[in-house]
Design a protein around this motif. Sequence first.
Motif, PDB file in Angstrom:
ATOM      1  N   SER A 195      46.852  44.086  24.335  1.00  0.00           N
ATOM      2  CA  SER A 195      46.550  44.604  25.679  1.00  0.00           C
ATOM      3  C   SER A 195      47.560  45.599  26.227  1.00  0.00           C
ATOM      4  O   SER A 195      47.338  46.161  27.302  1.00  0.00           O
ATOM      5  N   MET A 212      41.032  44.984  37.291  1.00  0.00           N
ATOM      6  CA  MET A 212      40.429  43.733  36.824  1.00  0.00           C
ATOM      7  C   MET A 212      39.716  43.009  37.967  1.00  0.00           C
ATOM      8  O   MET A 212      39.751  41.780  38.055  1.00  0.00           O
ATOM      9  N   TYR A 230      40.484  38.750  34.484  1.00  0.00           N
ATOM     10  CA  TYR A 230      41.002  39.543  33.369  1.00  0.00           C
ATOM     11  C   TYR A 230      40.014  39.481  32.212  1.00  0.00           C
ATOM     12  O   TYR A 230      40.046  38.568  31.388  1.00  0.00           O
ATOM     13  N   TYR A 284      49.532  42.649  39.781  1.00  0.00           N
ATOM     14  CA  TYR A 284      48.764  43.526  38.895  1.00  0.00           C
ATOM     15  C   TYR A 284      48.378  44.820  39.599  1.00  0.00           C
ATOM     16  O   TYR A 284      47.880  44.803  40.719  1.00  0.00           O
ATOM     17  N   TYR A 341      46.114  48.260  35.226  1.00  0.00           N
ATOM     18  CA  TYR A 341      46.492  47.861  33.870  1.00  0.00           C
ATOM     19  C   TYR A 341      48.010  47.847  33.712  1.00  0.00           C
ATOM     20  O   TYR A 341      48.562  48.321  32.710  1.00  0.00           O
ATOM     21  N   TRP A 359      51.372  45.148  34.759  1.00  0.00           N
ATOM     22  CA  TRP A 359      51.878  43.917  35.357  1.00  0.00           C
ATOM     23  C   TRP A 359      53.115  44.211  36.200  1.00  0.00           C
ATOM     24  O   TRP A 359      53.971  45.002  35.796  1.00  0.00           O
TER      25      TRP A 359
END
Length: 410
Positions: free
Chosen positions: A104, A158, A199, A299, A302, A304
């Motif tokens: 990912s 997400m 997610y 988040y 895309y 973190w």
Amino acid sequence: MNVTKLIRLVVLPAIGIASIGQAQTLEAASTAAAKLAASSVTADFPSSSPEAVGVDSQPLIRMSEWIRNDKLDVRSLLVIKDGKLIFERYSGGLVRDNNYELYSVTKSVTSLLVGILNGEGKLGPNDKVVPGIVAAHPELKDALADKQDLKVRDLLSMSSGLFYKQTEGSDTLYYGVPNRLSVAAKSQAKLPPGKEFDYTDVNPVLVGAMVSAAARQREQKFAEEKLFKPLGMSHYRWDGIDQTGFVSGGWGLRLRPIDMAKLGTLLLNDGQWQGKQVVPAAWIKQMTTPANPVLAKDYGYYCWINHIVEGQPEFGAMGFKGQFITVLPKENAIVVMTSLLPTDGGLRDATYLQMYRRMVNDYILPALQAGKKVAPSAARQAALTKELRLSQQSKGVAGTATAFNDPPEF
């Protein structure tokens, strides 16, 4: 034997002032090959001893000893400080030019591509998804009929509301699929967009299709033209191409760790690489800011945020089984890891994530925060050189099942 093959055989981790030239393999190599190997480091990141930039090498050595003694399958672990490569650890005979399945982490690359297109006025977070995909794939009009309100930002954060039931071992969304986009387009619109953080991997498949449609070329080709080549990457490969020629926007990219660090540099330096604006700075800020703090405060697009470190700014990319790019702006540092660690646990508490948090918080951050308390010395450099050599010769035990795409490649 040509020089490129020779370098692949001889190049060992850059470990500072007393690094590459001390390795026995390099001593046996030709002078020309050694020079080329050294210049490749300079072209990417100049190498430095940790203490030369105010970093304490001793916590890094202790971390490496823990990884080695516990036989953790950490294939690569790099630390960049002030634009310099101060720690480059490999195991099991692996070298700089090995690439790895990033899982990912690929999503973050897709987000960077959206940012490039956004800067070109070709794709934006508020663009609706259905018109863009149907224009390029009219056969999917009926499958997308229930997704008319879906926007690019919903996919990137997400929060699309889409539901896809994954089938372990034989899932048609992943590898060996005839038409991945068709599978994603048929996913169920369970909730209105923006109502729930979920997610799910159908989201980056649709974003990848939007990238391809806006760029008017395959996502992997656009990435090569706008990202990989401008950053001087090599040995990259985007795996998992389906029978229609499309990759997934959410997984399958293979990169060298040194090139993962370049992506971290883009995030750290507001989209710049060596003075050139590769991704718009405004996009980097948007990407690294929580897209919907009510749904997920950790988040962005895309990306973190404070997923690894609390109490100071931190953001980056995470991939299944322990692939990471972590940016530490306060320390002006980047951490990169590729691994095959245990996968039990959930998205925010998987064992590989907990192990990596320990590495960063208990070892790497204390090392970075040493400042004027440390100074370069021959003894410190010798200890680091010895440990990295031992690590390079050791091999960890995989913490989870090894898939066909997990072995390192050149």
